[in-house]
Write an enzyme that holds these catalytic residues in place. Structure first.
Site, PDB file in Angstrom:
ATOM      1  N   ASP A 116     -37.746  26.151  -5.300  1.00  0.00           N
ATOM      2  CA  ASP A 116     -37.630  24.699  -5.830  1.00  0.00           C
ATOM      3  C   ASP A 116     -38.129  23.656  -4.407  1.00  0.00           C
ATOM      4  O   ASP A 116     -38.107  24.135  -3.287  1.00  0.00           O
ATOM      5  CB  ASP A 116     -36.075  24.129  -6.097  1.00  0.00           C
ATOM      6  CG  ASP A 116     -35.455  24.890  -7.401  1.00  0.00           C
ATOM      7  OD1 ASP A 116     -36.341  25.481  -8.008  1.00  0.00           O
ATOM      8  OD2 ASP A 116     -34.425  24.831  -7.530  1.00  0.00           O
TER       9      ASP A 116
HETATM   10  N1  URA Z   1     -32.137  29.262  -7.135  1.00  0.00           N
HETATM   11  C1  URA Z   1     -32.565  27.802  -7.296  1.00  0.00           C
HETATM   12  O1  URA Z   1     -31.411  27.321  -7.775  1.00  0.00           O
HETATM   13  N2  URA Z   1     -33.495  27.333  -6.537  1.00  0.00           N
HETATM   14  C2  URA Z   1     -34.330  28.081  -5.926  1.00  0.00           C
HETATM   15  O2  URA Z   1     -35.194  27.381  -5.413  1.00  0.00           O
HETATM   16  C3  URA Z   1     -34.218  29.439  -5.793  1.00  0.00           C
HETATM   17  C4  URA Z   1     -33.221  30.191  -6.472  1.00  0.00           C
END
Ligand code: URA
Length: 236
Positions: A104
């Site tokens: 993310d």
């Molecule tokens: N889980 C999440 O919520 N975000 C990420 O970037 C990776 C795993």
């Protein structure tokens, strides 16, 4: 047969200009003889190349470990926002690298970039269950009941069932280590929300055999070592 400067640049360690400079400075040996110029033709597979006395391995593919900072997209291009490719130098940006999976925008940590599609496929294949380990800070504590729920397989708010995952509690449970064997969208954030707490900070520490180099600052990158490439099933 290929141009020597191109072959040296293909390692990702130098740009074409830097490779020419090394050759001009007499620091490159081709089969034991000082290289003449960047235009010299060599066989990338069958020529012994030394730079400053060190053997140079010529690989078909490039593998980059990036310490992704928050605020950067796991994408190759975006009209408005900075992407992980923008963190690499020009000579690597031109190579068609792409991130192996996504973090993310606000997640930090280990991201592998490569042009080796087969390796990316192997690491991302849902059938392979490659482990991904994360450190998370939460807005409230998780406890032993949550560990059991993670082990059992969390059911997300939309009804999606997650595979069994490991939850390790650090201190009072507001800091945790999570190991996933799959990769769903916003998975850790949604898993903790299903247990009533939100993620404040998330960082990926490892993916399969690859561990974030503690020496890499946020936004820093380095090429994988031959050993790391081999462990991931890449081509050295
Ligand atoms: N889980 C999440 O919520 N975000 C990420 O970037 C990776 C795993």
């Amino acid at each position: 047969m290929e141009r020597l400067d191109k072959v040296l640049a293909s390692t990702g360690r130098w740009s074409r200009r830097e490779a020419k400079e090394l050759i001009r400075e007499g620091r490159v040996l081709v089969d034991g003889q000082p290289a003449g110029s960047g235009e010299q033709k060599v066989d990338p597979a069958g020529t012994a190349l030394l730079v400053d006395g060190q053997a140079v391995a010529v690989s078909r593919f490039t593998y980059v470990m990036l310490h992704k900072p928050a605020g950067v997209l796991s994408a190759t291009e975006d009209p408005r926002q900075e992407t992980v490719l923008d963190l690499l130098p020009e000579h690597l940006r031109r190579r068609g690298l792409f991130p192996v999976g996504r973090l993310d925008k606000d997640t930090e940590g280990l991201l592998l970039l490569t042009d080796d599609g087969a390796l990316a496929h192997r690491l991302l294949s849902p059938k392979k269950h490659v482990d991904k380990r994360y450190y998370a800070r939460l807005d409230g504590p998780l406890g032993p009941a949550d560990q059991a729920a993670f082990r059992e397989g969390i059911v997300l708010a939309d009804g999606t069932r997650c595979m069994s995952a490991e939850l390790e509690l650090l201190g009072d449970g507001r800091e945790v280590l999570v190991t996933l064997h799959e990769g769903k969208f916003h998975q850790i954030k949604r898993m903790t929300l299903s247990r009533g707490v939100a993620v404040c900070y998330l960082k990926r520490l490892s993916m399969g055999p690859l561990h974030l180099d503690p020496g890499l600052p946020k936004g820093g990158w380095r090429l994988l070592t031959d050993e790391e490439v081999a462990k991931c099933g890449g081509k050295t």
